[in-house]
Design an enzyme around this catalytic site. Structure first.
Site, short mmCIF file in Angstrom:
data_model
loop_
_atom_site.label_atom_id
_atom_site.label_comp_id
_atom_site.label_asym_id
_atom_site.label_seq_id
_atom_site.Cartn_x
_atom_site.Cartn_y
_atom_site.Cartn_z
N GLN A 126 0.86 -1.20 0.00
CA GLN A 126 0.00 0.00 0.00
C GLN A 126 0.89 1.23 0.00
O GLN A 126 1.87 1.31 0.74
CB GLN A 126 -0.90 -0.02 1.25
CG GLN A 126 -1.71 1.24 1.47
CD GLN A 126 -0.99 2.27 2.30
OE1 GLN A 126 -0.26 1.93 3.23
NE2 GLN A 126 -1.18 3.55 1.98
N HIS A 276 -11.29 4.35 5.40
CA HIS A 276 -10.08 4.25 6.22
C HIS A 276 -10.45 3.80 7.65
O HIS A 276 -9.86 4.24 8.64
CB HIS A 276 -9.36 5.60 6.27
CG HIS A 276 -7.86 5.49 6.26
ND1 HIS A 276 -7.10 5.73 5.13
CD2 HIS A 276 -6.96 5.18 7.23
CE1 HIS A 276 -5.81 5.59 5.43
NE2 HIS A 276 -5.70 5.23 6.70
N ARG A 279 -11.34 6.61 10.07
CA ARG A 279 -10.23 7.37 10.64
C ARG A 279 -9.97 8.68 9.90
O ARG A 279 -9.06 9.41 10.23
CB ARG A 279 -8.95 6.51 10.63
CG ARG A 279 -9.05 5.33 11.56
CD ARG A 279 -7.99 4.29 11.26
NE ARG A 279 -6.67 4.60 11.79
CZ ARG A 279 -6.30 4.39 13.04
NH1 ARG A 279 -7.15 3.92 13.92
NH2 ARG A 279 -5.06 4.67 13.43
C1 FMN Z 1 -4.50 1.34 13.22
C2 FMN Z 1 -4.84 1.48 11.75
C3 FMN Z 1 -3.85 1.86 10.86
C4 FMN Z 1 -4.16 1.95 9.49
N1 FMN Z 1 -3.15 2.24 8.61
C5 FMN Z 1 -3.43 2.28 7.29
C6 FMN Z 1 -2.40 2.51 6.35
O1 FMN Z 1 -1.23 2.65 6.70
N2 FMN Z 1 -2.74 2.59 5.05
C7 FMN Z 1 -4.04 2.44 4.61
O2 FMN Z 1 -4.31 2.53 3.40
N3 FMN Z 1 -5.02 2.18 5.48
C8 FMN Z 1 -4.75 2.09 6.80
N4 FMN Z 1 -5.75 1.80 7.69
C9 FMN Z 1 -7.12 1.53 7.19
C10 FMN Z 1 -7.29 0.02 6.91
O3 FMN Z 1 -6.55 -0.39 5.79
C11 FMN Z 1 -8.77 -0.31 6.63
O4 FMN Z 1 -9.25 0.54 5.62
C12 FMN Z 1 -9.65 -0.18 7.88
O5 FMN Z 1 -8.93 -0.57 9.02
C13 FMN Z 1 -10.90 -1.04 7.74
O6 FMN Z 1 -11.75 -0.89 8.84
P1 FMN Z 1 -11.79 -1.94 10.07
O7 FMN Z 1 -10.49 -1.79 10.79
O8 FMN Z 1 -12.93 -1.47 10.88
O9 FMN Z 1 -11.96 -3.30 9.50
C14 FMN Z 1 -5.47 1.70 9.04
C15 FMN Z 1 -6.45 1.31 9.96
C16 FMN Z 1 -6.14 1.19 11.31
C17 FMN Z 1 -7.22 0.74 12.26
#
Ligand code: FMN
Length: 389
Positions: A126, A276, A279
């Site tokens: 990613q 995300h 987030r």
């Molecule tokens: C702690 C954390 C860090 C994340 N870091 C990234 C990242 O570095 N790059 C990215 O594209 N998505 C990142 N995400 C989003 C995840 O890829 C994903 O879209 C999301 O966690 C899905 O929701 P869920 O955790 O409720 O299943 C992150 C999510 C969390 C919880």
């Protein structure tokens, strides 16, 4: 024993230092979208069917040229490697054994070379748009050696405020004060401190060592993100990524059908319907709400993946019925990793397979291609309304 995600999450909470657990759990601002991801998925009712001969259930699929036993991948999660020692390698190994893809985040602890050395299957990578284009080219060259699919994340033109990170001490207390606060939390978790925090190589953001060095702390990491994530990015910039990436290109962070259409026009091979994990834009729709309209617009032309709040094989089934070709896990695999290491991630994936097969059997669907909105009683729409089918 069947895998219970709530139990894994609770074990992760007991094992991880407070600041780290809440970094994983948290969302942006009031965390409305974070909560909506779960509640929208849970509101999707499944249509039970009986007497359908479901003695042979087939969950296999093919995504981006790879045959897989399940329509599932471990999605990118930054700093996941802090949840277990060399955590990304452990998770990648569990994914490899289960035959599903692992996607390494740009901001991982283990770098691409370490994950490649610890596994024998090519994984996914990613990437964000980074101002330093020469560094991006370096990362893409490494990805071309080790990875099969590139997830290009587009829903972070700026970093959202995550109040929880300020409250927990993950952000906002610079220098010695922040370090002492996190050190205090770590001291309350001696098991984690011994297993993960203190032993072996220090934690660095592996892929970013060429630009951040080996001494960077969490504040340096946050400052680097603020300086280097490029908010000027448009669809035209995808040509730059394409020029340096020969494989399948998947745009992660699409919620709107018009953006999905633009991604297709820009040459993407797939999209991830994602907010995300709640987030970024608080108030954005839950992914289960956004997915049907996006899949209706571009499904069949590109691969449509989805994530957000998926905690079981039943949720996976729901996402497939709402239009996804496959699903990414986020917090659920990190909870499993923190709770029980590689074994936990393996058990989680196995549990997803069992639950998916059970959901297929009880809805009378033998193959993944049989799973469509006809398997649902209520479909949440992207504008918040619901419809009955
Ligand atoms: C702690 C954390 C860090 C994340 N870091 C990234 C990242 O570095 N790059 C990215 O594209 N998505 C990142 N995400 C989003 C995840 O890829 C994903 O879209 C999301 O966690 C899905 O929701 P869920 O955790 O409720 O299943 C992150 C999510 C969390 C919880």
């Amino acid at each position: 024993m069947p895998v219970d995600h709530q139990q894994l999450r609770e074990r992760a909470r007991r094992r991880l230092p407070h600041f780290l657990f809440h970094y994983i759990e948290g969302g942006a601002y009031d965390e409305l979208t974070l909560r909506a991801n779960r509640s929208a998925l849970q509101s999707v009712r499944l249509r039970q069917r009986v007497m359908c001969d479901v003695s042979a259930i087939d969950t296999t699929t093919r995504l981006f040229g790879r045959d897989m036993p399940l329509p599932l991948a471990l999605g990118p999660v930054g700093l996941a490697g802090m949840c277990a020692r060399r955590g990304e390698v452990k998770a990648a190994h569990a994914a490899e054994r289960a035959g599903i893809p692992f996607c390494l985040s740009t901001v991982s602890v283990c770098d691409m070379a370490e994950v490649a050395a610890g596994t024998s299957t090519l994984f996914w990578f990613q990437l964000y748009m980074i101002r330093d284009r020469a560094f991006m080219v370096d990362l893409l060259a490494q990805a071309a050696r080790h990875c099969t699919v590139l997830l290009f994340t587009v829903d972070m033109p700026v970093a959202a405020t995550r109040h929880r990170d300020f409250r927990s001490g993950m952000s906002g207390a610079p220098g010695l004060r922040g370090a002492l606060r996190r050190g205090f939390h770590a001291a309350l978790r001696p098991g984690w401190s011994w297993r993960v925090g203190l032993r072996g190589r220090p934690h660095v953001l592996g892929n970013l060592v060429p630009v951040l060095g080996r001494q960077a702390g969490t504040e340096d990491f946050a400052a680097w993100i603020m300086r280097n994530f490029d908010p000027s990015v448009t669809w035209d910039d995808l040509a730059f990524v394409r020029a340096h990436w020969p494989g399948p290109l998947v745009i992660k962070g699409v919620l709107d059908p018009d953006d999905a259409e633009a991604a297709v026009a820009a040459g993407a091979d797939g999209i991830v319907v994602s907010n995300h994990g709640g987030r970024q834009l608080d108030g954005a729709p839950a992914t289960a709400e956004a997915l049907p309209a996006v899949a209706a617009r571009v499904g069949g032309r590109v691969t449509v993946l989805a994530d957000g709040g998926v905690r079981s094989g039943i949720d996976l089934f729901r996402m497939l019925a709402l239009g996804a070709d496959g699903v990414l896990l986020g917090r659920s695999w990190v909870h499993a990793l923190a709770a029980e290491g590689e074994r936990g991630v393996s058990a989680l994936i196995e549990g997803f397979g069992q639950d998916l097969r059970a959901a297929m059997a009880m809805t009378g669907r033998r193959r993944l291609t049989d799973i469509d909105c006809g398997a649902l009683i209520r479909v949440p729409l992207h504008d918040g309304e619901e419809t009955s089918r």
